[in-house]
Design an enzyme around this catalytic site. Structure first.
Site, PDB file in Angstrom:
ATOM      1  CG  ASP A 137      -2.018   0.973   1.199  1.00 29.35           C
ATOM      2  OD1 ASP A 137      -3.178   0.549   1.241  1.00 29.35           O
ATOM      3  OD2 ASP A 137      -1.747   2.187   1.122  1.00 29.35           O
ATOM      4  CG  ASN A 180     -12.453  -0.400   4.240  1.00 33.11           C
ATOM      5  OD1 ASN A 180     -12.767  -0.908   5.320  1.00 33.11           O
ATOM      6  ND2 ASN A 180     -11.314   0.266   4.087  1.00 33.11           N
ATOM      7  CD  GLN A 216     -14.967   0.018  -2.190  1.00 37.52           C
ATOM      8  OE1 GLN A 216     -16.168  -0.083  -1.891  1.00 37.52           O
ATOM      9  NE2 GLN A 216     -14.412  -0.701  -3.138  1.00 37.52           N
ATOM     10  CG  HIS A 240      -8.800  -2.882  -2.057  1.00 40.39           C
ATOM     11  ND1 HIS A 240      -9.701  -2.105  -2.751  1.00 40.39           N
ATOM     12  CD2 HIS A 240      -8.543  -2.217  -0.900  1.00 40.39           C
ATOM     13  CE1 HIS A 240      -9.974  -1.014  -2.046  1.00 40.39           C
ATOM     14  NE2 HIS A 240      -9.302  -1.066  -0.915  1.00 40.39           N
ATOM     15  CG  HIS A 281      -6.885  -2.600   3.506  1.00 45.94           C
ATOM     16  ND1 HIS A 281      -6.069  -1.530   3.224  1.00 45.94           N
ATOM     17  CD2 HIS A 281      -8.109  -2.275   3.015  1.00 45.94           C
ATOM     18  CE1 HIS A 281      -6.770  -0.594   2.606  1.00 45.94           C
ATOM     19  NE2 HIS A 281      -8.018  -1.016   2.468  1.00 45.94           N
TER      20      HIS A 281
END
Ligand code: AMP
Ligand code: ZN
Length: 135
Positions: free
Chosen positions: A32, A88, A95, A101, A103
């Site tokens: 990230d 999210n 989000q 996706h 995390h």
């Protein structure tokens, strides 16, 4: 299917370079760019799904198996003390990129990462209402 206007489609497909820590036919796992902690990574399906509602069950199952594998591998490699899996859906849920996706957030003693909520209260009325809707 890919969405030509989606940045995570471009990253997952390799069109935009990324710090990739794992890749297979269906997924790319990248670091990230705004990490919550050291090693914060994202599992991106190569196909475009905006969120969990759009995700097919086969991809959902494979994504969680991959999350489990990455958690073990990252914990061993980074020496973290715990791990959060966060996902999210929708702006209200935090989000910001509308390509599904997961995390992967390594946690370290004293890291100060805040993912919590203030516990509320489950009233009898609420409980009955929710059970009536969901059971
Ligand atoms: P979410 O808020 O759940 O939609 O998460 C989006 C995440 O994507 C955030 O943690 C961002 O820091 C991260 N992010 C956004 N753009 C990029 C990018 N180009 N490369 C890597 N991570 C990104
Ligand atoms: Zn996409």
């Amino acid at each position: 299917m890919r969405d030509s206007s989606c940045i995570f489609c471009k990253i997952a497909g390799g069109e935009i370079p990324s710090a990739t820590i794992y890749e297979d036919e269906k997924f790319r796992v990248i670091l990230d760019l705004g990490p919550a902690s050291k090693g914060h990574a994202l599992i991106l399906p190569k196909e475009h799904f905006a969120n969990i509602y759009e995700l097919d069950e086969e991809t959902a199952a494979a994504a969680f198996v991959l999350a489990k594998k990455m958690a073990g591998k990252m914990t061993e490699a980074l020496g973290c003390d715990g791990f959060n899996i966060v996902q999210n859906n929708g702006t209200v849920a935090g989000q910001t990129v509308f390509h599904f996706h997961i995390h992967l957030i390594p946690r370290y003693e004293g890291d100060g990462v805040a993912l919590g909520w203030k516990p509320g209260e489950l009233t009898e009325e609420q409980k009955e209402d929710i059970l009536a809707r969901l059971q």
